[in-house]
Design a protein around this motif. Structure first.
Motif, PDB file in Angstrom:
ATOM      1  N   CYS A 177       0.839  -1.195   0.000  1.00 38.52           N
ATOM      2  CA  CYS A 177       0.000   0.000   0.000  1.00 38.52           C
ATOM      3  C   CYS A 177       0.875   1.247   0.000  1.00 38.52           C
ATOM      4  O   CYS A 177       1.856   1.327   0.751  1.00 38.52           O
ATOM      5  N   ASP A 178       0.539   2.192  -0.832  1.00 37.31           N
ATOM      6  CA  ASP A 178       1.226   3.485  -0.851  1.00 37.31           C
ATOM      7  C   ASP A 178       0.688   4.305   0.323  1.00 37.31           C
ATOM      8  O   ASP A 178      -0.495   4.656   0.351  1.00 37.31           O
ATOM      9  N   PRO A 179       1.517   4.624   1.317  1.00 39.78           N
ATOM     10  CA  PRO A 179       1.022   5.320   2.512  1.00 39.78           C
ATOM     11  C   PRO A 179       0.495   6.724   2.235  1.00 39.78           C
ATOM     12  O   PRO A 179      -0.253   7.276   3.033  1.00 39.78           O
ATOM     13  N   ARG A 180       0.859   7.282   1.107  1.00 35.53           N
ATOM     14  CA  ARG A 180       0.353   8.617   0.760  1.00 35.53           C
ATOM     15  C   ARG A 180      -1.123   8.550   0.381  1.00 35.53           C
ATOM     16  O   ARG A 180      -1.847   9.547   0.465  1.00 35.53           O
TER      17      ARG A 180
ATOM     18  N   ASP B  66      10.356   6.239   1.775  1.00 38.52           N
ATOM     19  CA  ASP B  66      11.338   7.304   1.604  1.00 38.52           C
ATOM     20  C   ASP B  66      10.708   8.624   1.182  1.00 38.52           C
ATOM     21  O   ASP B  66      11.335   9.685   1.273  1.00 38.52           O
ATOM     22  N   LYS B  67       9.463   8.573   0.727  1.00 40.19           N
ATOM     23  CA  LYS B  67       8.781   9.792   0.301  1.00 40.19           C
ATOM     24  C   LYS B  67       8.088  10.509   1.469  1.00 40.19           C
ATOM     25  O   LYS B  67       7.463  11.559   1.272  1.00 40.19           O
ATOM     26  N   LEU B  68       8.179   9.916   2.675  1.00 42.80           N
ATOM     27  CA  LEU B  68       7.535  10.491   3.850  1.00 42.80           C
ATOM     28  C   LEU B  68       8.571  10.899   4.888  1.00 42.80           C
ATOM     29  O   LEU B  68       9.637  10.290   5.001  1.00 42.80           O
ATOM     30  N   THR B  69       8.245  11.911   5.668  1.00 44.14           N
ATOM     31  CA  THR B  69       9.087  12.280   6.803  1.00 44.14           C
ATOM     32  C   THR B  69       8.858  11.267   7.917  1.00 44.14           C
ATOM     33  O   THR B  69       7.934  10.453   7.867  1.00 44.14           O
TER      34      THR B  69
END
Length: 234
Positions: free
Chosen positions: A140-143, A175-178
């Motif tokens: 799942c993409d967390p965004r 890696d796309k999230l803080t």
């Protein structure tokens, strides 16, 4: 192990494993067969672990990263168009002690409604009736979070999970999230899955790779013991 053969005898593995040996085990993955329908799949007598998820959720990248093989799982240039179940066998010394199943991505808008309905039925048949299915990894993409389609899949497998089927949600592209965004995404996903096992994963940064490999090794070797317990990500 071929499409016409039952699974070969279990390979020689130590009674315990750490992340390094689990990654070595994952690296033994090799293509077994592909099928468009459930009845075309070979019968196997070893644990089978399925990877599922929406198109563009990073499923192929996840499988390739875990197995340390750049092109084991094929990522179509047209997401949602690859509609076959691909099986990969795992095991050293020409033996097979587990099978990975790569299920086509779902939910891609460019696919026709008839194709979506047909594949949906194939997926349901697989998840409900595949006897060798031991565990499911939902990518799942967390965004985006768990979508309606993901939640529908959870409902399909819930009876089997309650009967002991292993289930893991990997939130890809971490890696796309803080760090703060990752913590929030984990909390939300755990709520959506009813407290199920959820972990962050990044194919690019190799985040969560060792932990996921060791967990899958444990699924495939329920009588074995991991050297070190896997601590959930915060």
């Amino acid at each position: 192990m071929t499409a016409s053969d039952p699974a070969q005898s279990v390979g020689t593995f130590p009674p315990t494993a750490d992340a390094k040996s689990a990654m070595g085990w994952m690296h033994t993955a090799r293509f077994l067969t592909t099928a468009a329908q459930l009845h075309q799949l070979p019968t196997v007598e070893v644990p089978e672990i399925a990877f599922v998820g929406r198109s563009n959720a990073g499923k192929s990248s996840c499988i390739n990263t875990l197995t340390q093989q750049k092109q084991l799982a094929f990522a179509s240039k047209k997401p949602g168009r690859t509609q076959h179940i691909n099986l990969f066998s795992l095991g050293r010394q020409n033996t097979t002690d587990a099978v990975l199943a790569d299920l086509p991505g779902y939910g891609y808008a460019a696919v026709s409604r008839s194709d979506k309905m047909r594949w949906q039925q194939v997926m349901v048949n697989y998840l409900v009736h595949r006897e060798s299915l031991t565990g499911i990894v939902l990518l799942c993409d967390p965004r985006l979070g768990l979508t309606g389609l993901d939640e529908a899949l959870l409902e399909v497998v819930r009876p089997r999970v309650e009967d002991g089927l292993k289930f893991l949600v990997l939130l890809t592209k971490a890696d796309k999230l803080t760090r703060a965004e990752q913590t929030k995404a984990l909390s939300i996903a755990r709520l959506q899955t009813g407290g199920g096992e959820v972990r962050m994963f990044s194919a690019l940064k190799k985040q969560g790779v060792d932990e996921a490999a060791l967990l899958l090794w444990q699924w495939a070797h329920p009588q074995a013991e991991a050297v070190a317990p896997i601590a959930p990500a915060d």
